[in-house]
Design a protein around this motif. Structure first.
Motif, PDB file in Angstrom:
ATOM      1  N   SER A 247      -2.561   1.896  -1.684  1.00  0.00           N
ATOM      2  CA  SER A 247      -3.938   1.692  -1.243  1.00  0.00           C
ATOM      3  C   SER A 247      -4.896   2.497  -2.101  1.00  0.00           C
ATOM      4  O   SER A 247      -4.550   3.564  -2.606  1.00  0.00           O
TER       5      SER A 247
ATOM      6  N   LEU B 119      -0.269  -3.251  -6.218  1.00  0.00           N
ATOM      7  CA  LEU B 119       1.180  -3.206  -6.065  1.00  0.00           C
ATOM      8  C   LEU B 119       1.816  -2.908  -7.413  1.00  0.00           C
ATOM      9  O   LEU B 119       1.250  -3.186  -8.471  1.00  0.00           O
TER      10      LEU B 119
ATOM     11  N   SER C 172       0.902   2.928   1.417  1.00  0.00           N
ATOM     12  CA  SER C 172      -0.551   2.959   1.530  1.00  0.00           C
ATOM     13  C   SER C 172      -1.103   4.331   1.899  1.00  0.00           C
ATOM     14  O   SER C 172      -2.240   4.662   1.541  1.00  0.00           O
TER      15      SER C 172
ATOM     16  N   ASP D 214       5.793   0.049   1.487  1.00  0.00           N
ATOM     17  CA  ASP D 214       4.347   0.163   1.649  1.00  0.00           C
ATOM     18  C   ASP D 214       3.977   1.645   1.657  1.00  0.00           C
ATOM     19  O   ASP D 214       4.203   2.353   2.639  1.00  0.00           O
TER      20      ASP D 214
ATOM     21  N   LEU E 263       3.636  -1.069  -2.505  1.00  0.00           N
ATOM     22  CA  LEU E 263       2.232  -1.349  -2.211  1.00  0.00           C
ATOM     23  C   LEU E 263       1.481  -0.022  -2.093  1.00  0.00           C
ATOM     24  O   LEU E 263       1.950   0.897  -1.408  1.00  0.00           O
TER      25      LEU E 263
ATOM     26  N   GLY F 207      -6.760  -2.468  -3.666  1.00  0.00           N
ATOM     27  CA  GLY F 207      -5.457  -1.839  -3.598  1.00  0.00           C
ATOM     28  C   GLY F 207      -4.616  -2.433  -4.717  1.00  0.00           C
ATOM     29  O   GLY F 207      -5.080  -3.301  -5.460  1.00  0.00           O
TER      30      GLY F 207
ATOM     31  N   SER G 281      -5.218  -4.250   0.441  1.00  0.00           N
ATOM     32  CA  SER G 281      -3.771  -4.430   0.566  1.00  0.00           C
ATOM     33  C   SER G 281      -3.421  -5.671   1.370  1.00  0.00           C
ATOM     34  O   SER G 281      -2.371  -6.285   1.151  1.00  0.00           O
TER      35      SER G 281
END
Length: 492
Positions: A222, A237, A194, A192, A220, A235, A91
Motif C-alpha cells: 500500500s 504489487l 499493506s 498482502d 501487495l 498501491g 490496492s
C-alpha cells in the motif's frame, strides 16, 4: 447528526460512511476525529501539504504521465525492477485484477480479514474457503494448520495478510517464505503486506525479493495507508515479471492520477520525514494499547499494524457504542460486526496522536461505564436482537453463492439474550482443534533455480540481473537506506 447516524451507516456500500458524507451531515466545521480509517497521521508533513496546495491548479488541470512513467520513478526509489511491479488505483483495484486474471476456481483466506479478499472472489463466483482464526488464541494464524486446511479443501489460491486486518497479527518473514515454498504447486499465493511498513517485530519482514523469484507469488503493498493519503488511490504489487506483466497489461494507461504522480516524485526528498512518521506511529501504538487496556473489561490484542483490535466489555454492543461515540463525542470508530469471523463486540481503532487517544479513552469511559468505571452505561441488547456477526455475509456464503466455501462451521458469538434467528441456520458443531502439523522443512522446498524460467517469464537470474550460475545478493527492498529512505520495515 444523531437521528441520521444509523441511516448513514446502512446506506453505504462500505463499512462506514465517507468522511465527506459525515462532514456534510454534521454541517459547518470539520468532520469527526477519525479512528476508523487506518492512515498514517504524521505524513505528509505540513510543508509537503503546502507544496501540493501551491501546485493544485497544475495538478488537477493536466493529464498525468503514463502509469509506466510513475511506476518507473517508484521503482527507482524502491530499488525494484519495473518489470516486476504493477501500480494500481488503490490496492482494491489490484485485488480485483488478481481475482479476474489469476484466481480460477477457489481461494483460501483466514478470517476475519480485509473484506475484499472474501467479497471480491465471491462476487465473481469463486469458492472461498475461509479458515477461522480463533479468539482463544488471540486470532493468531497457525501457518501449519492453514496449510493443512488448504490441502484438505484442494484450494488453488492462498492469501495471507501480514499484518492482518483487523487484528494486526504478524508473521515472521522466514515462516512466510517457508509457507510460500510449501504452496509452490498452487496457482497463486498472495501475501498482502499493506500494513507492513508499521511493523517493528523484525528489521526485514518483507518477502518482495522472494516473490520475484517464484512463479506463483504476488506481494501487495500500500501507499495510501503508509503515506496518510487514502484519498490518493495508489498501491502496487510485486511479482515475477510474468505475473506482474499480466496485471499491468490490463490496467488503463492513465489509471494513476496526477496527485499520485506528484506524491511519488516528491518522495525522494522526504525519506527522513517518512521514517520518523513510522517510528512515531509505533510509539503511539504502545501508548494507545496501554491506555485502552486500563479500561475494565476491554481486551486489547497485540498488533503490528497502525490499528488495535479490541473486544468490548460484556453487555456492550458495537453498533450502539459506534453511534454514541459519533453523535455524542464526534469520534468515528470501526465496528467489526460485518467482518466474517468477527462480531459486533469488536472494534478496530486506528493509532493516532496521544491528544486524540486521551479524548478517545475519555469518551469510551463515558459511553461504556457512565460516570464511573464498572457501571455499564451501554445497555444489554433488547429482546429479539443479537450481536451483529456479519450474518448477512455468512448467509450469502452458505446460501446461494458459495455454500461449499465454508469448510468448517464457525461458531457465532452468543446473543446477550436468547432470540430466534431470522432464518434457519444449521447448528454449528464444536470444531475440534486440529493437532499442529509440522511445517515442511525449508530444505524440502527449494526456490526457483536461477536458470529455470517462470511460466512464460524471465529466469530467476534474469530477475536478479545476473547471468552466472549463482545469485548475487540483492539489496533490501521496500524503502532502501540510500537517499535517507528506510528499508522494507521502515527502519532507517
Amino acid at each position: 447528526m444523531a437521528e441520521n447516524v444509523t441511516s448513514l451507516f446502512r446506506s453505504t456500500a462500505a463499512h462506514s460512511p465517507s468522511m465527506a458524507a459525515l462532514t456534510r451531515e454534521g454541517g459547518e466545521g470539520a468532520g469527526p476525529i477519525d479512528f476508523c480509517i487506518p492512515c498514517n497521521p504524521y505524513f505528509p508533513t505540513p510543508a509537503m501539504f503546502d507544496d501540493m496546495a501551491g501546485r493544485l491548479r497544475d495538478i488537477i488541470t493536466y493529464y498525468p504521465s503514463s502509469a509506466d512513467t510513475i511506476t518507473a520513478e517508484l521503482c527507482n526509489l524502491l530499488q525494484l525492477p519495473p518489470q516486476a511491479v504493477a501500480m494500481g488505483n488503490g490496492s482494491t483495484e489490484l485485488i480485483t485484477w488478481i481475482d479476474h486474471l489469476l484466481v480460477r476456481e477457489s481461494l483460501a483466506v483466514p478470517v476475519p480479514t480485509f473484506g475484499r479478499w472474501t467479497d471480491q472472489p465471491m462476487e465473481t463466483g469463486k469458492r472461498v474457503d475461509m479458515f477461522p482464526l480463533q479468539e482463544s488464541s488471540g486470532f493468531a494464524l497457525d501457518l501449519a494448520q492453514y496449510a493443512e486446511f488448504i490441502r484438505a479443501r484442494g484450494t488453488r489460491v492462498a492469501v495471507i495478510c501480514n499484518p492482518n486486518n483487523p487484528d494486526g497479527g504478524f508473521l515472521h518473514r522466514h515462516s512466510v517464505v517457508q509457507f510460500m515454498d510449501a504452496m509452490a504447486d498452487l496457482d497463486l499465493v498472495v501475501i498482502d503486506e499493506s500494513f507492513l511498513e508499521f511493523a517493528d517485530a523484525e528489521a526485514e519482514p518483507s518477502v518482495v525479493q522472494e516473490a520475484m523469484l517464484r512463479p506463483n507469488v504476488v506481494v501487495l503493498r500500500s501507499l495510501g495507508k503508509n503515506f496518510g493519503l487514502h484519498g490518493i488511490r495508489f498501491g502496487y504489487l510485486v511479482a515475477n515479471p510474468a505475473l506482474a506483466g499480466r496485471v499491468r497489461s490490463m490496467l488503463p494507461k492513465w489509471n494513476l492520477n496526477a496527485f499520485a504522480e506528484h506524491v511519488v516524485f516528491m518522495l525522494k526528498n522526504h525519506g527522513q520525514e517518512y521514517a520518523e512518521s513510522l517510528h512515531q506511529v509505533r510509539r503511539d501504538r504502545l501508548d494507545m494499547a496501554s491506555q485502552l487496556a486500563s479500561l475494565p473489561g476491554l481486551t486489547v490484542y497485540p498488533s503490528q499494524g497502525n490499528f488495535l483490535f479490541v473486544r468490548l466489555p460484556v453487555g456492550a454492543e458495537g453498533t450502539v457504542v459506534r453511534d454514541r461515540m459519533l453523535t455524542e463525542h464526534r469520534i468515528l470508530v470501526r465496528e467489526c460486526g460485518n467482518k466474517i469471523g468477527s462480531s459486533s463486540r469488536f472494534l478496530r481503532l486506528v493509532v493516532r496522536p496521544q491528544v486524540d487517544v486521551r479524548r478517545l479513552v475519555s469518551s469510551l469511559e463515558q459511553v461504556l461505564y457512565g460516570t464511573r468505571r464498572g457501571a455499564a452505561a451501554v445497555p444489554e441488547l433488547a429482546n429479539g436482537t443479537s450481536y451483529s456477526s456479519g450474518t448477512a455475509a455468512v448467509d450469502r456464503l452458505v446460501g446461494s453463492t458459495n455454500g461449499a466455501g465454508m469448510a468448517m462451521p464457525m461458531p457465532m458469538p452468543p446473543a446477550a439474550v436468547p432470540a430466534p434467528a431470522p432464518m434457519p441456520m444449521p447448528t454449528p458443531m464444536p470444531m475440534p482443534a486440529p493437532a499442529p502439523a509440522p511445517m515442511p522443512a525449508a530444505a524440502a522446498f527449494e526456490p526457483t533455480p536461477p536458470g529455470v524460467p517462470a511460466r512464460g517469464g524471465l529466469t530467476a537470474a534474469q530477475v536478479r540481473g545476473t547471468t552466472g550460475p549463482g545469485l548475487t545478493p540483492a539489496p533490501a527492498t521496500g524503502w532502501p537506506n540510500a537517499g535517507g529512505w528506510p528499508n522494507a520495515a521502515g527502519m532507517g
